[in-house]
Design a protein around this motif. Structure first.
Motif, PDB file in Angstrom:
ATOM      1  N   ALA A 290       0.828  -1.207   0.000  1.00 42.11           N
ATOM      2  CA  ALA A 290       0.000   0.000   0.000  1.00 42.11           C
ATOM      3  C   ALA A 290       0.860   1.253   0.000  1.00 42.11           C
ATOM      4  O   ALA A 290       0.518   2.251  -0.640  1.00 42.11           O
ATOM      5  CB  ALA A 290      -0.915  -0.004   1.218  1.00 42.11           C
ATOM      6  N   HIS A 291       1.975   1.209   0.721  1.00 38.20           N
ATOM      7  CA  HIS A 291       2.814   2.394   0.888  1.00 38.20           C
ATOM      8  C   HIS A 291       4.151   2.231   0.157  1.00 38.20           C
ATOM      9  O   HIS A 291       4.605   1.128  -0.080  1.00 38.20           O
ATOM     10  CB  HIS A 291       3.048   2.672   2.369  1.00 38.20           C
ATOM     11  N   GLY A 292       4.754   3.379  -0.160  1.00 31.82           N
ATOM     12  CA  GLY A 292       5.999   3.354  -0.914  1.00 31.82           C
ATOM     13  C   GLY A 292       7.229   3.644  -0.098  1.00 31.82           C
ATOM     14  O   GLY A 292       8.342   3.668  -0.621  1.00 31.82           O
ATOM     15  N   GLY A 293       7.054   3.903   1.203  1.00 32.21           N
ATOM     16  CA  GLY A 293       8.212   4.184   2.045  1.00 32.21           C
ATOM     17  C   GLY A 293       8.693   5.623   1.964  1.00 32.21           C
ATOM     18  O   GLY A 293       9.826   5.925   2.356  1.00 32.21           O
ATOM     19  N   TRP A 294       7.809   6.526   1.491  1.00 41.17           N
ATOM     20  CA  TRP A 294       8.200   7.929   1.381  1.00 41.17           C
ATOM     21  C   TRP A 294       7.792   8.732   2.616  1.00 41.17           C
ATOM     22  O   TRP A 294       7.950   9.954   2.649  1.00 41.17           O
ATOM     23  CB  TRP A 294       7.568   8.556   0.142  1.00 41.17           C
ATOM     24  N   GLY A 295       7.243   8.050   3.623  1.00 42.21           N
ATOM     25  CA  GLY A 295       6.927   8.720   4.885  1.00 42.21           C
ATOM     26  C   GLY A 295       5.679   9.552   4.865  1.00 42.21           C
ATOM     27  O   GLY A 295       5.571  10.544   5.597  1.00 42.21           O
ATOM     28  N   GLY A 296       4.699   9.189   4.059  1.00 46.16           N
ATOM     29  CA  GLY A 296       3.480   9.983   3.977  1.00 46.16           C
ATOM     30  C   GLY A 296       2.775  10.143   5.305  1.00 46.16           C
ATOM     31  O   GLY A 296       2.381  11.247   5.686  1.00 46.16           O
ATOM     32  N   ARG A 297       2.605   9.029   6.039  1.00 45.80           N
ATOM     33  CA  ARG A 297       1.922   9.105   7.342  1.00 45.80           C
ATOM     34  C   ARG A 297       2.709   9.964   8.319  1.00 45.80           C
ATOM     35  O   ARG A 297       2.147  10.803   9.019  1.00 45.80           O
ATOM     36  CB  ARG A 297       1.765   7.701   7.911  1.00 45.80           C
ATOM     37  N   ARG A 298       4.026   9.742   8.366  1.00 51.65           N
ATOM     38  CA  ARG A 298       4.860  10.480   9.325  1.00 51.65           C
ATOM     39  C   ARG A 298       4.854  11.968   8.992  1.00 51.65           C
ATOM     40  O   ARG A 298       4.701  12.820   9.871  1.00 51.65           O
ATOM     41  CB  ARG A 298       6.289   9.933   9.293  1.00 51.65           C
ATOM     42  N   HIS A 299       5.020  12.314   7.700  1.00 55.12           N
ATOM     43  CA  HIS A 299       5.043  13.722   7.322  1.00 55.12           C
ATOM     44  C   HIS A 299       3.709  14.390   7.594  1.00 55.12           C
ATOM     45  O   HIS A 299       3.667  15.549   8.034  1.00 55.12           O
ATOM     46  CB  HIS A 299       5.389  13.850   5.826  1.00 55.12           C
ATOM     47  N   THR A 300       2.620  13.661   7.361  1.00 58.36           N
ATOM     48  CA  THR A 300       1.307  14.225   7.650  1.00 58.36           C
ATOM     49  C   THR A 300       1.163  14.498   9.143  1.00 58.36           C
ATOM     50  O   THR A 300       0.659  15.543   9.550  1.00 58.36           O
ATOM     51  CB  THR A 300       0.195  13.267   7.178  1.00 58.36           C
ATOM     52  N   ALA A 301       1.612  13.543   9.971  1.00 57.81           N
ATOM     53  CA  ALA A 301       1.526  13.717  11.422  1.00 57.81           C
ATOM     54  C   ALA A 301       2.362  14.907  11.879  1.00 57.81           C
ATOM     55  O   ALA A 301       1.925  15.705  12.720  1.00 57.81           O
ATOM     56  CB  ALA A 301       1.988  12.444  12.125  1.00 57.81           C
ATOM     57  N   VAL A 302       3.566  15.060  11.308  1.00 57.99           N
ATOM     58  CA  VAL A 302       4.430  16.178  11.682  1.00 57.99           C
ATOM     59  C   VAL A 302       3.791  17.506  11.299  1.00 57.99           C
ATOM     60  O   VAL A 302       3.802  18.477  12.070  1.00 57.99           O
ATOM     61  CB  VAL A 302       5.819  16.029  11.018  1.00 57.99           C
ATOM     62  N   ARG A 303       3.216  17.549  10.084  1.00 54.36           N
ATOM     63  CA  ARG A 303       2.558  18.791   9.651  1.00 54.36           C
ATOM     64  C   ARG A 303       1.390  19.139  10.566  1.00 54.36           C
ATOM     65  O   ARG A 303       1.178  20.295  10.925  1.00 54.36           O
ATOM     66  CB  ARG A 303       2.076  18.651   8.202  1.00 54.36           C
ATOM     67  N   ARG A 304       0.615  18.112  10.969  1.00 52.45           N
ATOM     68  CA  ARG A 304      -0.525  18.372  11.841  1.00 52.45           C
ATOM     69  C   ARG A 304      -0.078  18.851  13.217  1.00 52.45           C
ATOM     70  O   ARG A 304      -0.697  19.743  13.801  1.00 52.45           O
ATOM     71  CB  ARG A 304      -1.382  17.112  11.962  1.00 52.45           C
ATOM     72  N   LEU A 305       1.013  18.261  13.722  1.00 51.62           N
ATOM     73  CA  LEU A 305       1.538  18.704  15.011  1.00 51.62           C
ATOM     74  C   LEU A 305       2.024  20.143  14.922  1.00 51.62           C
ATOM     75  O   LEU A 305       1.820  20.947  15.835  1.00 51.62           O
ATOM     76  CB  LEU A 305       2.679  17.787  15.458  1.00 51.62           C
ATOM     77  N   GLY A 306       2.687  20.457  13.792  1.00 52.62           N
ATOM     78  CA  GLY A 306       3.156  21.830  13.605  1.00 52.62           C
ATOM     79  C   GLY A 306       2.004  22.818  13.543  1.00 52.62           C
ATOM     80  O   GLY A 306       2.062  23.906  14.135  1.00 52.62           O
ATOM     81  N   THR A 307       0.958  22.437  12.840  1.00 51.89           N
ATOM     82  CA  THR A 307      -0.222  23.308  12.757  1.00 51.89           C
ATOM     83  C   THR A 307      -0.861  23.483  14.122  1.00 51.89           C
ATOM     84  O   THR A 307      -1.245  24.594  14.517  1.00 51.89           O
ATOM     85  CB  THR A 307      -1.252  22.720  11.776  1.00 51.89           C
TER      86      THR A 307
END
Length: 327
Positions: A290-307
């Motif tokens: 399902a995932h490509g290993g580009w960190g989509g979930r992690r980057h989304t979580a980081v962006r949400r925490l930053g927001t």
């Protein structure tokens, strides 16, 4: 439309957006019919769906470039589950390379899968949905269908065509007075899937996911929401929405910006890559992912925490101003 207990057909279901979308509908208690070229990966995806609340799943190996095979897919779905409530066209391939260097057979293959594959799916789905007088067809396109890119001409052309297909079908259904059948188009930004790893490539540079990268679950959530409340088009990812808006306000500037972004971050300047046809003509072996290993979930979580942190800081600042006595 209530999502629970729907019958959903998903093409491109062996990996990436298609696979995650099938699982998302399975979690809602829907019966899912999964289609893709890779039988092994398709069976693995079907088993994953069946683990979601005991959902019913049917795997139908299908090459979407074969109109007869896609019609058979629709027939088997109706024979097994009695109807088709939702059809998601999500099978797509791509090739990177300068316009004059991409082999014409590869160029044609991208258009055959990404355009004619969607045409075949739409015809099969709408034939059933018209008879039922209800249903939702979802075509997964891309923001590249609005803002084109260099070195991926065939893919960009195909995504513009998918948007045009959706718009034309909506107009036709409206003119015919068909109210129970909906056609929706989803335009994701860069998504964390194996798509780039499996791409054909003639640039000499490794293709990587262009940041910011979003999770395929985000796209699946948008697709499920479209079944609840159908809309013409939905862009997935804040960056994608910004790009679409900028392309309307300043198209020339947006084209230049996209060109620089692709050259700097979509094609690696450090990692070379041999010429390859990727998965265009022969499916990638294995059980799929399902995932490509580009960190989509992690980057989304980081962006949400930053927001969240920014909002909290702004709120704290506002409270301090309110407590400060007037001079």
């Amino acid at each position: 439309m209530r999502v629970r207990d729907r019958v959903v057909v998903v093409t491109g279901a062996s990996s990436g957006i298609g696979r995650v979308t099938a699982e998302a509908f399975a979690r809602k208690g829907c019966a899912v019919v999964l289609a893709a070229r890779r039988a092994e990966a398709l069976q693995a995806a079907a088993r994953d769906c069946e683990r979601r609340r005991g959902a019913r799943a049917l795997a139908v190996p299908t090459d979407v470039t074969d109109a007869g095979a896609v019609e058979d897919l629709a027939r088997r779905a109706v024979e097994r589950f009695g109807r088709i409530d939702v059809w998601v066209n999500a099978a797509a391939v791509t090739v990177f390379g300068s316009f004059e260097e991409v082999p014409l057979e590869d160029f044609r293959k991208v258009l055959d899968v990404n355009v004619m594959g969607y045409v075949h799916g739409a015809r099969a789905a709408l034939r059933v949905m018209r008879e039922q007088d209800h249903g939702t067809l979802v075509n997964v396109s891309s923001v590249v269908g609005v803002v084109s890119q260099p070195y991926s001409h065939a893919y960009g052309m195909s995504q513009h065509a998918v948007r045009a297909l959706g718009a034309g079908l909506r107009q036709e259904l409206a003119l015919e007075g068909v109210k129970g059948v909906h056609v929706c188009t989803v335009l994701p930004a860069t998504i964390d899937t194996p798509f780039f790893e499996h791409a054909a490539n003639y640039t000499g540079r490794k293709a990587v996911a262009m940041p910011p990268v979003y999770s395929p679950e985000r796209v699946a959530h948008a697709i499920v929401d479209l079944v609840r409340v159908p809309r013409r088009e939905v862009v997935v990812g804040p960056t994608g929405r910004s790009m679409v808006l900028e392309s309307r306000m300043a198209p020339g500037m947006t084209e230049r910006m996209m060109a620089r972004q692709v050259d700097r971050t979509h094609l690696s300047r450090k990692e070379p890559a041999p010429a390859t046809q990727g998965n265009l003509h022969v499916p990638t072996p294995g059980t799929g992912a399902a995932h490509g290993g580009w960190g989509g979930r992690r980057h989304t979580a980081v962006r949400r925490l930053g927001t969240a942190a920014a909002l909290a800081g702004a709120a704290a600042g506002a409270r301090r101003l309110m407590r400060t006595p007037a001079p």
